[in-house]
Design an enzyme around this catalytic site. Structure first.
Site, PDB file in Angstrom:
ATOM      1  N   GLU A  69      -4.274   7.469  -2.987  1.00 38.75           N
ATOM      2  CA  GLU A  69      -5.249   6.294  -2.631  1.00 38.75           C
ATOM      3  C   GLU A  69      -5.415   5.476  -3.990  1.00 38.75           C
ATOM      4  O   GLU A  69      -4.939   4.414  -3.716  1.00 38.75           O
ATOM      5  CB  GLU A  69      -6.662   6.379  -1.771  1.00 38.75           C
ATOM      6  CG  GLU A  69      -6.644   5.841  -1.016  1.00 38.75           C
ATOM      7  CD  GLU A  69      -5.849   4.936   0.256  1.00 38.75           C
ATOM      8  OE1 GLU A  69      -4.940   5.931   0.715  1.00 38.75           O
ATOM      9  OE2 GLU A  69      -6.264   4.550   0.760  1.00 38.75           O
ATOM     10  N   HIS A 125       0.649  -1.293   0.346  1.00 36.21           N
ATOM     11  CA  HIS A 125       0.326   0.371   0.281  1.00 36.21           C
ATOM     12  C   HIS A 125       0.701   1.324  -0.024  1.00 36.21           C
ATOM     13  O   HIS A 125       0.587   2.422  -0.781  1.00 36.21           O
ATOM     14  CB  HIS A 125      -0.964  -0.167   0.881  1.00 36.21           C
ATOM     15  CG  HIS A 125      -1.698   1.386   1.083  1.00 36.21           C
ATOM     16  ND1 HIS A 125      -3.176   1.115   0.954  1.00 36.21           N
ATOM     17  CD2 HIS A 125      -1.373   2.519   1.784  1.00 36.21           C
ATOM     18  CE1 HIS A 125      -3.894   1.985   1.082  1.00 36.21           C
ATOM     19  NE2 HIS A 125      -3.138   3.268   1.316  1.00 36.21           N
ATOM     20  N   GLU A 126       1.785   1.406   0.597  1.00 29.50           N
ATOM     21  CA  GLU A 126       2.682   2.626   0.800  1.00 29.50           C
ATOM     22  C   GLU A 126       3.622   2.822  -0.121  1.00 29.50           C
ATOM     23  O   GLU A 126       3.896   3.935  -0.505  1.00 29.50           O
ATOM     24  CB  GLU A 126       3.339   2.132   2.542  1.00 29.50           C
ATOM     25  CG  GLU A 126       1.900   2.693   3.571  1.00 29.50           C
ATOM     26  CD  GLU A 126       1.382   3.805   3.659  1.00 29.50           C
ATOM     27  OE1 GLU A 126       1.565   4.686   2.787  1.00 29.50           O
ATOM     28  OE2 GLU A 126       0.440   3.410   4.514  1.00 29.50           O
ATOM     29  N   HIS A 147       1.581   3.988  -2.773  1.00 31.86           N
ATOM     30  CA  HIS A 147       1.931   6.090  -2.608  1.00 31.86           C
ATOM     31  C   HIS A 147       2.903   5.903  -3.178  1.00 31.86           C
ATOM     32  O   HIS A 147       3.815   6.971  -3.882  1.00 31.86           O
ATOM     33  CB  HIS A 147       1.385   6.206  -0.648  1.00 31.86           C
ATOM     34  CG  HIS A 147       0.282   6.509  -1.142  1.00 31.86           C
ATOM     35  ND1 HIS A 147      -0.891   6.744  -1.183  1.00 31.86           N
ATOM     36  CD2 HIS A 147      -0.087   5.446   0.321  1.00 31.86           C
ATOM     37  CE1 HIS A 147      -1.473   7.169  -0.665  1.00 31.86           C
ATOM     38  NE2 HIS A 147      -1.524   6.223   0.008  1.00 31.86           N
TER      39      HIS A 147
END
Lengths: 515, 515
Positions: free
Chosen positions: A309, A279-280, A283
């Site tokens: 997101e 997820h990060e 980003h």
């Protein structure tokens, strides 16, 4: 640097003006990035007793950055640029830069200096109070900080965008152009799919089992090496970034070549770090893909939190939970965790990723119920901002709504209203961007599948360059030139809708649960 | 905050003026502490590609801090305060604050803004170049940075203190009141003891053996827990500080409750981290002992780098290499490293700490030869600043002098002129404070022994509170009220001299080597 050099003649040609305005905006962005250093350090490194001083530092920096942003000379330059030929006949980047710098400055200029400092201070103090309050599950420890913060944010909304509904004024900071009524409508449609889907999953006789995660040991040092390798393989550049440990995972940029992601570790549950880092890193790939030559200016900035997101959810869910991805990645995981995964096949492993199970903590939620967590927060924070709900009533309101949506009641506030850092940090109007971004991700994936028909073959062999190249070209390179909805519509050729997300969840989880 | 609020009346009573001047100085110190955050992060965390942006950040912050420091309103307040009753009849803290703030502002105001920014930028770029140059032992990689830096520092010296010799102008930044001729005289006297002592040690038939360090394995994770425990036991407050890993150990304060020390680890040589941490924790105890209520003002600042070094050397050498300390600490070390130290007695262990052996790297040098490393750097940097030596000739000059002092020639520049970060970071005039501080430490210890006759009994049982209490009261609580020499003279009741250091080395190493 703060003031224009007096001996310099006032620039007058549009190109000179544009150069001067961009120069000032860039230098202000450099100072803003010093605030990011303070913020990252606060989350990852700060000794317990140092919080008060960090709040002083944040307040001083916020005041300086605010003054730089709202310097009358800069407002004057932008005013003149807006009336110049560049505003209509310049390149798309120049036109967007003039338009957005001008509206940013005007918005900032409506905030009193005192409020800016107080918000910065309240954010640091609130976050530190949150750490202690959550640890002891003490609502009383956080309550006064939230009362203060919601009051400050309502004041900010009123100053900053007197033309907007107060919640919209806050939402607009994170998702420019979005309005709460539209968000609420989209969420309502999504609920109509998700609520019955969750019920159907829970009631199904075929249930995926994630015991291979929850009942086996994944040593933290092996996790660290493994997730770092995965992040690197999907394209995160550690020459321009870092991975560290925090209580609350996040991604922040301290400069154009300094993107820092964090995660937490649980040696009894691999997905915490694995999907946290996917997820990060998603980003981070966006941050690392923004046009560096436009650093500090709108064409070099991210479009919105929702678009941000969309990138993180795409890598975490659309890619990271896909079967082809694990065809490639499972051997790596087996090499990292031979004890836990030695005998596991890709079918069984993938199955374990598809568990739907109502749980109290948002950041540990499965892909389906996650959105119910977001909707709950969106409805509550909107009600507080609109004066329909008192801060004091948040814990009860939370627990009642949670029970209604999830069929169970949080055992304490640490598993309820105290679990997230956002409100204490002043991030109000932020939560809905999580589900908006998840919707965007599904819509993007549909477009990607059209553009890259053999996407799955690439994933199954660990080749992510074509996918990343598409994202870089279609999304990252655009910076903040378009708001999120026009951007998604242009890139996907379809109006924005939650249909793709709803379909994707129904299809994938329907299959996993034999519905 | 940058400018005084126009609506506020100009304060006129001395107390009001003093309050306004202190308020401004404190806020400036808060901004200065943001620079410290950037610096710490640069040394410990920065991704490789992020250096250029960090230089931009450092330059912007340096400019802002410099402008704050030299604000005409503040200079005006201090001018008026200097003529007020407070300057003569105020408390000692008030008088020192007025006098020192005024001279600081005047000194800063003589530096052009451009030079301040350029120095900040050159320091970051120089340090990053140093990392690469040292790693590849490439003098050419660092050379242009040193040429630029020495030129900038000469310019700084000329602007800042036109009344002083240029080297003294730089030295005065680190050791207020010190002058190079006096330092050179003290060092010459010390050499007369140290050079023959080193020869005698090398030629002695009785030689302490440190094989138990160099030939055994000390796992890094056990070292981390052990040195952290030792730092805590001597009084370093981890609630107000941190311990991290860097290539070059240091101590820095990011705020009154945020002191960060670093070390490096070598699993084949325990003393690297052990004495590194005792040293840096000694600095940290000083920082943590400064009067917090005077944060950002002279009574809350350290007196000088020499006084700082006196605290680190005291804990590292006078305490950390003493026999009684190891009576207490060896059982802890044995518990941490049962394989390496299981069978070792305190006699043997202490003996291993007393090895004198010429070596190339200053930070790994023994207590005796260390000072020869410092004197070499002092003589070379002074010669460059005085124009007697060209930067281009530094490597040869280094190697020749090293051979003369140590009887061996560095095999490459990484073991010679490239080993230290200081020059590339602009820390010129800094080196002599290492040996000055070591002299102060020995003189302080003599006074401590008079004040605490049973000091050794305390050390042998791990009680450091009486010693730390004495340092807190006599040295730390004084802040920057006195320059280093008057402070040492007042605290010890004796004129400053290298005699105590010379005697201590001769006595302790004479015993260890049976001289």
């Amino acid at each position: 640097m703060n003031q224009p050099t007096p001996s310099q003649p006032r620039p007058s040609s549009p190109d000179e003006l544009f150069g001067a305005a961009c120069g000032h905006a860039r230098r202000t962005a450099v100072l803003g990035s010093v605030e990011a250093v303070l913020g990252w350090d606060e989350q990852t490194m700060l000794p317990p007793a140092a919080a008060a001083h960090r709040a002083d530092q944040a307040a001083e920096m916020a005041a300086i950055v605010h003054r730089q942003r709202t310097l009358p000379e800069q407002a004057d330059r932008l005013e003149r640029l807006a009336g110049s030929s560049l505003a209509t006949a310049g390149t798309p980047e120049q036109r967007a830069t003039i338009r957005l710098l001008k509206s940013d400055v005007e918005k900032q200029a409506r905030l009193p200096q005192r409020l800016v400092e107080e918000l910065a201070r309240a954010a640091v103090e609130g976050q530190q109070a949150w750490v202690a309050a959550r640890a002891s599950s003490s609502w009383e420890g956080l309550r006064p900080h939230l009362v203060r913060m919601f009051a400050l944010k309502r004041e900010q909304a009123a100053c900053q965008r007197p033309d907007l509904d107060p919640y919209d004024a806050l939402l607009d900071d994170y998702e420019p152009g979005a309005r709460w009524r539209g968000v609420a409508e989209r969420f309502a449609l999504l609920r109509e799919v998700i609520v019955p889907l969750v019920q159907a999953c829970i009631g199904s006789s075929r249930r995926p089992d994630d015991g291979l995660f929850s009942q086996r040991v994944y040593p933290v040092d092996a996790q660290q090496a493994f997730v770092r390798e995965v992040a690197k393989r999907i394209g995160f550049d550690f020459n321009r970034g870092r991975l560290d440990t925090t209580a609350h995972p996040f991604c922040t940029s301290l400069g154009p070549n300094d993107c820092r992601i964090t995660t937490r570790w649980n040696d009894r549950f691999l997905p915490t770090a694995l999907f946290g880092v996917l997820h990060e890193a998603g980003h981070g790939l966006y941050e690392q893909g923004l046009p560096r030559e436009w650093y500090g200016l709108p064409p070099g900035e991210s479009a919105s939190l929702g678009i941000h997101e969309s990138q993180s959810r795409l890598w975490e869910n659309s890619i990271g939970r896909s079967r082809p991805f694990w065809n490639w990645c499972l051997p790596l995981a087996k090499a990292a965790f031979p004890q836990a995964l030695g005998e596991v096949g890709v079918e069984e492993f993938h199955d374990a990723l598809m568990v739907v199970r109502p749980s109290f903590i948002r950041v540990e939620a499965d892909e389906v119920t996650y959105n119910l967590h977001v909707m709950l927060r969106f409805d509550l924070e909107r009600a507080v901002v609109h004066g329909e709900l008192a801060v004091d009533d948040l814990p009860d309101a939370w627990n009642e709504r949670f029970e209604r949506d999830f069929g169970m009641r949080p055992p304490d506030n640490a598993h309820g209203v105290l679990q997230d850092i956002h409100w204490s940090a002043g991030l109000i109007g932020y939560f809905p961007t999580y589900t908006l971004g998840t919707m965007f991700a599904s819509q993007l994936l549909a477009a990607i599948r059209r553009a890259i028909p053999d996407l799955d073959a690439g994933l199954a062999t660990g080749r992510f360059d074509e996918l990343l190249g598409w994202l870089r070209r279609e999304v990252h390179a655009e910076g903040r030139m378009l708001e999120s909805e026009p951007l998604i519509e242009r890139v996907t050729g379809m109006p924005v809708s939650g249909t793709w997300l709803a379909e994707s969840l129904r299809e994938r989880y329907g299959r996993a649960y034999g519905l």
